[in-house]
Design a protein around this motif. Structure first.
Motif, PDB file in Angstrom:
ATOM      1  N   ALA A 311       0.599  -0.967   0.116  1.00 46.30           N
ATOM      2  CA  ALA A 311      -0.016   0.131  -0.019  1.00 46.30           C
ATOM      3  C   ALA A 311       0.937   1.623  -0.003  1.00 46.30           C
ATOM      4  O   ALA A 311       0.370   2.239  -0.450  1.00 46.30           O
ATOM      5  CB  ALA A 311      -0.845  -0.200   0.924  1.00 46.30           C
ATOM      6  N   ALA A 312       1.757   1.192   0.948  1.00 43.58           N
ATOM      7  CA  ALA A 312       2.894   2.524   0.956  1.00 43.58           C
ATOM      8  C   ALA A 312       3.387   2.568  -0.764  1.00 43.58           C
ATOM      9  O   ALA A 312       4.044   3.789  -1.041  1.00 43.58           O
ATOM     10  CB  ALA A 312       3.671   2.450   2.316  1.00 43.58           C
ATOM     11  N   VAL A 313       4.067   1.357  -0.771  1.00 43.31           N
ATOM     12  CA  VAL A 313       4.723   1.341  -2.505  1.00 43.31           C
ATOM     13  C   VAL A 313       3.550   2.150  -3.664  1.00 43.31           C
ATOM     14  O   VAL A 313       3.718   3.118  -4.348  1.00 43.31           O
ATOM     15  CB  VAL A 313       5.139  -0.042  -2.738  1.00 43.31           C
ATOM     16  N   HIS A 314       2.643   1.386  -3.601  1.00 42.79           N
ATOM     17  CA  HIS A 314       1.773   2.059  -4.819  1.00 42.79           C
ATOM     18  C   HIS A 314       1.302   3.663  -4.161  1.00 42.79           C
ATOM     19  O   HIS A 314       1.468   4.197  -5.191  1.00 42.79           O
ATOM     20  CB  HIS A 314      -0.046   1.443  -3.994  1.00 42.79           C
ATOM     21  N   GLY A 358      13.432   0.900  -0.948  1.00 48.57           N
ATOM     22  CA  GLY A 358      13.834   2.039  -0.500  1.00 48.57           C
ATOM     23  C   GLY A 358      13.396   3.433   0.152  1.00 48.57           C
ATOM     24  O   GLY A 358      12.940   4.753  -0.084  1.00 48.57           O
ATOM     25  N   ILE A 359      12.373   2.529   0.654  1.00 44.31           N
ATOM     26  CA  ILE A 359      11.347   3.506   2.099  1.00 44.31           C
ATOM     27  C   ILE A 359      11.650   4.100   2.922  1.00 44.31           C
ATOM     28  O   ILE A 359      12.604   2.766   3.245  1.00 44.31           O
ATOM     29  CB  ILE A 359       9.999   3.132   1.699  1.00 44.31           C
ATOM     30  N   PRO A 360      11.959   5.141   2.915  1.00 44.92           N
ATOM     31  CA  PRO A 360      12.872   5.602   4.677  1.00 44.92           C
ATOM     32  C   PRO A 360      12.168   5.284   4.954  1.00 44.92           C
ATOM     33  O   PRO A 360      10.713   5.111   5.791  1.00 44.92           O
ATOM     34  CB  PRO A 360      12.732   7.367   4.421  1.00 44.92           C
ATOM     35  N   ASN A 361      12.742   5.156   6.996  1.00 45.14           N
ATOM     36  CA  ASN A 361      12.353   4.473   7.997  1.00 45.14           C
ATOM     37  C   ASN A 361      11.012   5.911   7.909  1.00 45.14           C
ATOM     38  O   ASN A 361       9.437   5.171   9.407  1.00 45.14           O
ATOM     39  CB  ASN A 361      13.145   4.452   8.701  1.00 45.14           C
TER      40      ASN A 361
END
Length: 409
Positions: A311-314, A358-361
């Motif tokens: 969901a975050a990726v999308h 590659g999604i930051p913390n």
């Protein structure tokens, strides 16, 4: 000790789910009827997210290391068929979650200003990044929240400590218990943090942002129902070559319903043990496989990790190929095995999966906070799936062994 508990004691011992519901309602009401006061309390949401960011790395490191170090020798030989089903079921659950996320993509409301997201170009870059993160300095991995490195060092340390003295293993176990209590304390503040997050989100974007959470919840529950009613029966059928649904429905009714309301696989162990006894299964098998399943059989957790990550990726518009999605499934299945015993444990492992893209913390922890908002239903459904599957796979393995023994006579 006073017979009448204080207000703080009553709050700390009260129902977390009920308190989160109150926090959500209070946040919506404040943003709707007094939007001018929202900026003064919006820091509560940021404070809660920061607390999660602080505790998640050390939680993953200690919990996984302790789980592996304290694994009893010889367990695999006693319940090897059950273990195989546990691992297959968890992996198929995360793959199913990838498919559901692909066909029913979900967008979330995330704050990404001043945050640079560098998505990988393909599976080769993902694997290259993964390899270098694995060999990161352990201290640097903890400081920078490099969850891949943390997981690698935790697994390595756990395997090395399997040969340590019992006193050392007990100390690591006690440390894991202590960290779990700290996490529990942080999560007890979830209603306050969610109150601030919901108020801030509704004030800035309106109630439409909460509708995306309902879509996310539908995808999660749909994935779990698919595993419970399609994949698990299919696994049982392949194992036994008989109609699997009488067994599946019995386990869902007598184990899943109880686990849904207790929201604890560990607390549901006595229920599962009694159900195995009713099913006339081999006691030497289920006495080991049921407690073990409460620890490593985490199909629901792997679904939660996968769906929320994608969901975050999308939302961020990151493109990914099928090989990267399969890698996510493997990571989710492995990391899900270490989430038992900690409320919201599957949510705290989402940053590990997000790091593959590659999604930051900072963004990943916002996704974790959203997970707590929908956790009112998600966590109950996740536990029901996890716990009922323990009995289903134990029964399938036991009966398959009985048939095998009968045919070899």
């Amino acid at each position: 000790m006073s017979a009448n508990p204080t207000l703080i004691q009553r709050i700390m011992n009260g129902s977390l789910i009920l308190q989160i519901v109150v926090g959500i309602i209070a946040g919506i009401c404040l943003a709707t009827f007094a939007p001018a006061s929202v900026p003064s309390i919006s820091f509560l949401g940021g404070f809660f997210v920061s607390a999660l960011k602080a505790v998640a790395p050390i939680l993953v490191f200690i919990l996984v290391a302790s789980s592996i170090a304290n694994q009893k020798k010889g367990v695999q030989t006693n319940v090897k068929p059950v273990l195989n089903l546990y691992l297959i079921g968890t992996l198929l659950a995360s793959i199913s979650a990838v498919l559901f996320s692909y066909f029913f993509p979900t967008s979330l409301t995330l704050v990404t200003s001043n945050i640079t997201v560098t998505p990988p170009e393909g599976i080769v870059e993902v694997l290259n990044t993964l390899l270098f993160k694995v060999v990161d300095n352990p201290v640097n991995a903890l400081v920078t929240a490099n969850f891949i490195g943390i997981l690698a060092w935790a697994v390595g340390l756990g395997l090395a400590l399997q040969h340590a003295n019992e006193s050392t293993k007990n100390m690591l176990h006690d440390l894991a218990e202590a960290i779990s209590k700290i996490v529990h304390l942080v999560i007890r503040f979830a209603p306050i943090g969610i109150f601030g997050l919901v108020a801030s989100t509704v004030a800035s974007t309106g109630l439409s942002s909460l509708l995306s959470y309902s879509h996310l919840l539908i995808v999660l529950l749909g994935s779990m129902l698919f595993i419970a009613l399609v994949v698990n029966p299919l696994i049982v059928y392949v194992k036994l070559k008989t109609n699997p649904y009488p067994l599946v429905f019995k386990c869902l009714k007598e184990s899943g319903v109880t686990a849904f309301f207790t929201r604890s696989s560990a607390a549901n162990i006595p229920v599962n043990m009694e159900l195995c006894k009713k099913l006339d299964l081999h006691e030497d098998t289920y006495s080991v496989s049921i407690p073990l399943g409460a620890t490593i059989n985490m199909a629901g957790a792997s679904i939660t990790i996968t769906v929320l990550t994608l969901a975050a990726v999308h939302t961020l518009g990151i493109e990914f190929d099928i090989l990267t999605a399969i890698l996510l499934s493997v990571v989710a299945a492995i990391s899900a095995c270490g989430t038992s015993g900690v409320a919201g444990g599957s949510l705290l492992l989402i940053p590990l999966a997000c790091s593959l893209f590659g999604i930051p913390n900072e963004v990943a922890m916002q996704v974790v906070a959203i997970g707590f908002i929908i956790g009112v239903v998600q966590d109950s459904a996740e536990t029901a799936l996890n716990s009922s599957t323990d009995v289903i796979f134990t029964a399938a393995a036991c009966r398959a062994e009985e048939v095998k023994a009968f045919l070899t006579k």
